[in-house]
Design a protein around this motif. Structure first.
Motif, PDB file in Angstrom:
ATOM      1  N   VAL A   1      43.163  48.692  38.228  1.00 28.01           N
ATOM      2  CA  VAL A   1      44.466  48.617  37.570  1.00 28.01           C
ATOM      3  C   VAL A   1      44.511  49.676  36.473  1.00 28.01           C
ATOM      4  O   VAL A   1      43.666  49.684  35.568  1.00 28.01           O
ATOM      5  N   ASP A   2      45.474  50.578  36.578  1.00 27.82           N
ATOM      6  CA  ASP A   2      45.626  51.672  35.600  1.00 27.82           C
ATOM      7  C   ASP A   2      44.339  52.458  35.447  1.00 27.82           C
ATOM      8  O   ASP A   2      43.932  52.838  34.338  1.00 27.82           O
ATOM      9  N   GLY A   3      43.683  52.691  36.586  1.00 28.97           N
ATOM     10  CA  GLY A   3      42.473  53.490  36.570  1.00 28.97           C
ATOM     11  C   GLY A   3      41.221  52.750  36.152  1.00 28.97           C
ATOM     12  O   GLY A   3      40.132  53.332  36.105  1.00 28.97           O
ATOM     13  N   VAL A   4      41.362  51.466  35.829  1.00 30.53           N
ATOM     14  CA  VAL A   4      40.209  50.672  35.379  1.00 30.53           C
ATOM     15  C   VAL A   4      39.839  49.687  36.472  1.00 30.53           C
ATOM     16  O   VAL A   4      40.669  48.898  36.936  1.00 30.53           O
ATOM     17  N   SER A   5      38.574  49.714  36.882  1.00 30.75           N
ATOM     18  CA  SER A   5      38.102  48.821  37.939  1.00 30.75           C
ATOM     19  C   SER A   5      37.532  47.537  37.330  1.00 30.75           C
ATOM     20  O   SER A   5      36.840  47.570  36.306  1.00 30.75           O
ATOM     21  N   GLY A   6      37.837  46.411  37.950  1.00 30.06           N
ATOM     22  CA  GLY A   6      37.340  45.129  37.437  1.00 30.06           C
ATOM     23  C   GLY A   6      37.508  44.030  38.460  1.00 30.06           C
ATOM     24  O   GLY A   6      37.986  44.259  39.585  1.00 30.06           O
ATOM     25  N   LEU A   7      37.121  42.834  38.087  1.00 29.18           N
ATOM     26  CA  LEU A   7      37.234  41.690  38.988  1.00 29.18           C
ATOM     27  C   LEU A   7      38.677  41.206  39.042  1.00 29.18           C
ATOM     28  O   LEU A   7      39.379  41.161  38.031  1.00 29.18           O
ATOM     29  N   LYS A   8      39.095  40.825  40.228  1.00 26.05           N
ATOM     30  CA  LYS A   8      40.469  40.405  40.447  1.00 26.05           C
ATOM     31  C   LYS A   8      40.692  38.970  39.994  1.00 26.05           C
ATOM     32  O   LYS A   8      39.861  38.091  40.216  1.00 26.05           O
ATOM     33  N   SER A   9      41.821  38.743  39.328  1.00 29.62           N
ATOM     34  CA  SER A   9      42.233  37.390  38.952  1.00 29.62           C
ATOM     35  C   SER A   9      43.244  36.874  39.967  1.00 29.62           C
ATOM     36  O   SER A   9      44.064  37.640  40.491  1.00 29.62           O
ATOM     37  N   TYR A  10      43.173  35.581  40.242  1.00 26.07           N
ATOM     38  CA  TYR A  10      44.083  34.960  41.205  1.00 26.07           C
ATOM     39  C   TYR A  10      44.925  33.905  40.487  1.00 26.07           C
ATOM     40  O   TYR A  10      44.432  33.162  39.633  1.00 26.07           O
TER      41      TYR A  10
ATOM     42  N   CYS B   1      45.688  14.887  37.022  1.00 24.39           N
ATOM     43  CA  CYS B   1      46.251  16.234  37.172  1.00 24.39           C
ATOM     44  C   CYS B   1      47.733  16.252  36.805  1.00 24.39           C
ATOM     45  O   CYS B   1      48.463  15.283  37.056  1.00 24.39           O
ATOM     46  N   THR B   2      48.166  17.353  36.211  1.00 18.71           N
ATOM     47  CA  THR B   2      49.582  17.544  35.890  1.00 18.71           C
ATOM     48  C   THR B   2      50.019  18.905  36.415  1.00 18.71           C
ATOM     49  O   THR B   2      49.201  19.764  36.726  1.00 18.71           O
ATOM     50  N   ASN B   3      51.319  19.088  36.521  1.00 19.50           N
ATOM     51  CA  ASN B   3      51.845  20.376  36.973  1.00 19.50           C
ATOM     52  C   ASN B   3      51.475  21.465  35.962  1.00 19.50           C
ATOM     53  O   ASN B   3      51.704  21.327  34.760  1.00 19.50           O
ATOM     54  N   THR B   4      50.903  22.537  36.477  1.00 22.16           N
ATOM     55  CA  THR B   4      50.468  23.613  35.586  1.00 22.16           C
ATOM     56  C   THR B   4      50.254  24.880  36.392  1.00 22.16           C
ATOM     57  O   THR B   4      50.359  24.883  37.623  1.00 22.16           O
ATOM     58  N   SER B   5      49.945  25.965  35.708  1.00 24.39           N
ATOM     59  CA  SER B   5      49.606  27.222  36.369  1.00 24.39           C
ATOM     60  C   SER B   5      48.659  28.003  35.464  1.00 24.39           C
ATOM     61  O   SER B   5      48.724  27.887  34.232  1.00 24.39           O
ATOM     62  N   PHE B   6      47.771  28.758  36.087  1.00 24.21           N
ATOM     63  CA  PHE B   6      46.834  29.579  35.321  1.00 24.21           C
ATOM     64  C   PHE B   6      46.250  30.643  36.242  1.00 24.21           C
ATOM     65  O   PHE B   6      46.407  30.588  37.470  1.00 24.21           O
ATOM     66  N   ASP B   7      45.574  31.624  35.639  1.00 26.62           N
ATOM     67  CA  ASP B   7      44.893  32.683  36.386  1.00 26.62           C
ATOM     68  C   ASP B   7      43.392  32.452  36.305  1.00 26.62           C
ATOM     69  O   ASP B   7      42.868  32.044  35.253  1.00 26.62           O
ATOM     70  N   ILE B   8      42.695  32.730  37.406  1.00 23.29           N
ATOM     71  CA  ILE B   8      41.259  32.501  37.428  1.00 23.29           C
ATOM     72  C   ILE B   8      40.550  33.638  38.169  1.00 23.29           C
ATOM     73  O   ILE B   8      41.040  34.129  39.185  1.00 23.29           O
ATOM     74  N   ALA B   9      39.413  34.053  37.612  1.00 23.70           N
ATOM     75  CA  ALA B   9      38.549  35.046  38.259  1.00 23.70           C
ATOM     76  C   ALA B   9      37.132  34.489  38.272  1.00 23.70           C
ATOM     77  O   ALA B   9      36.711  33.822  37.321  1.00 23.70           O
ATOM     78  N   VAL B  10      36.413  34.738  39.352  1.00 18.80           N
ATOM     79  CA  VAL B  10      35.021  34.296  39.455  1.00 18.80           C
ATOM     80  C   VAL B  10      34.127  35.478  39.082  1.00 18.80           C
ATOM     81  O   VAL B  10      34.050  36.462  39.814  1.00 18.80           O
ATOM     82  N   ASN B  11      33.478  35.370  37.933  1.00 16.11           N
ATOM     83  CA  ASN B  11      32.637  36.465  37.431  1.00 16.11           C
ATOM     84  C   ASN B  11      31.209  36.421  37.971  1.00 16.11           C
ATOM     85  O   ASN B  11      30.580  37.466  38.176  1.00 16.11           O
ATOM     86  N   GLN B  12      30.703  35.214  38.189  1.00 15.84           N
ATOM     87  CA  GLN B  12      29.289  35.100  38.564  1.00 15.84           C
ATOM     88  C   GLN B  12      29.029  33.754  39.226  1.00 15.84           C
ATOM     89  O   GLN B  12      29.610  32.742  38.833  1.00 15.84           O
ATOM     90  N   LEU B  13      28.174  33.735  40.247  1.00 14.60           N
ATOM     91  CA  LEU B  13      27.752  32.494  40.897  1.00 14.60           C
ATOM     92  C   LEU B  13      26.462  31.999  40.269  1.00 14.60           C
ATOM     93  O   LEU B  13      25.671  32.773  39.730  1.00 14.60           O
ATOM     94  N   ALA B  14      26.245  30.708  40.333  1.00 13.58           N
ATOM     95  CA  ALA B  14      25.016  30.118  39.821  1.00 13.58           C
ATOM     96  C   ALA B  14      23.854  30.456  40.753  1.00 13.58           C
ATOM     97  O   ALA B  14      23.997  30.447  41.974  1.00 13.58           O
ATOM     98  N   LYS B  15      22.713  30.769  40.163  1.00 12.74           N
ATOM     99  CA  LYS B  15      21.522  31.085  40.949  1.00 12.74           C
ATOM    100  C   LYS B  15      20.315  30.379  40.359  1.00 12.74           C
ATOM    101  O   LYS B  15      20.269  30.080  39.155  1.00 12.74           O
ATOM    102  N   ALA B  16      19.331  30.132  41.206  1.00 12.76           N
ATOM    103  CA  ALA B  16      18.095  29.489  40.763  1.00 12.76           C
ATOM    104  C   ALA B  16      17.084  30.529  40.312  1.00 12.76           C
ATOM    105  O   ALA B  16      17.098  31.680  40.770  1.00 12.76           O
ATOM    106  N   GLU B  17      16.197  30.148  39.411  1.00 11.86           N
ATOM    107  CA  GLU B  17      15.101  31.010  38.983  1.00 11.86           C
ATOM    108  C   GLU B  17      14.242  31.361  40.198  1.00 11.86           C
ATOM    109  O   GLU B  17      13.958  30.499  41.042  1.00 11.86           O
ATOM    110  N   ASN B  18      13.828  32.632  40.291  1.00 11.92           N
ATOM    111  CA  ASN B  18      13.124  33.088  41.485  1.00 11.92           C
ATOM    112  C   ASN B  18      12.043  34.098  41.123  1.00 11.92           C
ATOM    113  O   ASN B  18      12.225  34.950  40.243  1.00 11.92           O
ATOM    114  N   ILE B  19      10.880  33.991  41.810  1.00 14.27           N
ATOM    115  CA  ILE B  19       9.818  34.985  41.659  1.00 14.27           C
ATOM    116  C   ILE B  19       9.427  35.491  43.044  1.00 14.27           C
ATOM    117  O   ILE B  19       9.559  34.766  44.041  1.00 14.27           O
TER     118      ILE B  19
END
Length: 390
Positions: A295-304, A98-116
């Motif tokens: 943000v500016d009238g547009v709804s979306g997933l939040k980045s951290y 690991c090195t010193n760094t910074s970035f933004d991350i958003a979680v769009n989707q969780l992993a799921k198993a095939e289901n019936i």
């Protein structure tokens, strides 16, 4: 020649007193030597216990100095994110590179198993008592390494034996006794039963669930064919390329999904909720989809925001613990090694519990040499680069 026939008063000599005094003196000498040896042995045993404890504490400090940083013991990082204390969308662990760094991350989707899943209505004649037979549950294939070290394709499947009269409750238990993580869940509703089966392995296209039935229907029992599921006839692809239940199927179908995160505008996917190698220097585990924001009238997933910096406080704490343990073990050994003083050639036994022990001195010299001659890490740094003075 006169013979002495009595050591008592009649002999005219007090031999009894002489003998008693001689025995008492000899006994006192032997007892004194024995007590002294016993005390010395107990003292040595106590000294060894103290030495072992001090060395153990010092070893723990040494281990902690390099814990979780095998490639670079001084490459320790502190990770801060803008996630709120009551909403953790993900967690991050720093790896050895690991090195010193910074970035933004958003979680769009969780992993799921095939289901019936499907429902069985008692109003439509379902009796919850099945004919005897077998269910073969297939999950597709996987690559395995055989005993010769060669890679080969192996089918993933298992068979469930169904006895005549088995209910969904019993079938659920039989299905759940498998080695592939396949999970069957059952809910009794007001109108019947709701059955669901999960492949147990998360990720898109990691499994291809199929249930084959081998049974002869018996009068008065539900047909085991009600539990058959064939992706060739029960699943179709929609206009977006996603797999969905076919209109003619009695089953509801949920395709397996990959976890998806957005890192600085770049989409990254994983079959599981862990991202171990996609982002250099860190491992990311997603827990839940990001919060929504407008943000500016547009709804979306939040980045951290994620900020990774050198954890100087942690390094200092480790070094202080190392220095304290080193000084303690040397002071302990110096006290144990302290030699006895002598008066008129007799030891005063005022030294350490391991007074003059050559092995204690050897350990002291080894530890001192180890620190003074501490070899630099392959990156050219040593503990003296952190301010350690000797």
């Amino acid at each position: 020649m006169a013979l002495v026939t009595s050591s008592g008063v009649g002999s005219g000599n007090d031999f009894e007193s002489i003998i008693s005094a001689t025995v008492s003196a000899r006994k006192s000498t032997l007892t004194s030597k024995t007590d002294t040896k016993k005390a010395l042995l107990e003292s040595e045993q106590s000294g060894l216990t103290q030495l072992k404890s001090a060395l153990k504490t010092f070893k723990s400090a040494c281990d902690n100095l390099v814990a979780n940083s095998t490639s670079d013991p001084f490459n320790v990082h502190k990770i801060n994110t803008t996630q709120s204390s009551n909403y953790s969308a993900f967690s991050i662990t720093a790896k050895s590179d690991c090195t010193n760094t910074s970035f933004d991350i958003a979680v769009n989707q969780l992993a799921k198993a095939e289901n019936i899943s499907r429902t069985f209505s008692t109003a439509e004649g379902f009796s919850n008592s099945f004919s005897a037979g077998t269910l073969t549950i297939s999950l597709g294939s996987e690559e395995v390494t055989n005993s010769s070290g060669e890679t080969e394709t192996q089918e993933k499947s298992f068979t469930v034996n169904i006895a005549e009269g088995d209910t969904l409750e019993m079938i659920r238990k039989r299905i759940n006794s498998n080695d592939y993580g396949v999970n069957c869940n059952l809910v009794q509703t007001d109108s019947g039963y709701a059955l669901s089966i999960s492949s147990g392995t998360t990720g898109k296209d990691t499994t291809e669930l199929k249930i084959s039935v081998n049974s002869e229907d018996t009068d008065g029992h539900d047909s085991l064919s009600l539990l058959a599921f064939n992706p060739e006839s029960d699943v179709e692809t929609d206009e977006d390329g996603n797999k969905v239940a076919a209109e003619s199927s009695s089953w509801r179908y949920n395709q397996g999904k990959d976890a998806i995160i957005d890192v600085d505008g770049n989409l990254i996917s994983s079959h599981t909720n862990e991202f171990k190698s996609q982002v250099a220097g860190v491992e990311i585990t997603v827990n839940q989809v990001s919060e929504t924001e407008t943000v500016d009238g547009v709804s979306g997933l939040k980045s951290y925001s994620v900020d990774i910096t050198s954890d100087l406080d942690s390094i200092a704490s480790k070094m202080n613990a190392f220095v304290s343990a080193y000084n303690t073990v040397l002071d302990t050994m110096a006290g144990l090694y302290k030699r006895d003083t002598y008066t008129d050639g007799q030891s005063n036994y005022d030294g350490g519990n391991l007074a003059g022990d050559s092995q204690v001195k050897s350990i002291m010299n080894t530890l001192q040499s180890m620190v003074v001659k501490f070899e630099p890490h392959e990156n050219g740094k040593s503990i003296f680069d952190l301010g350690l003075e000797y």
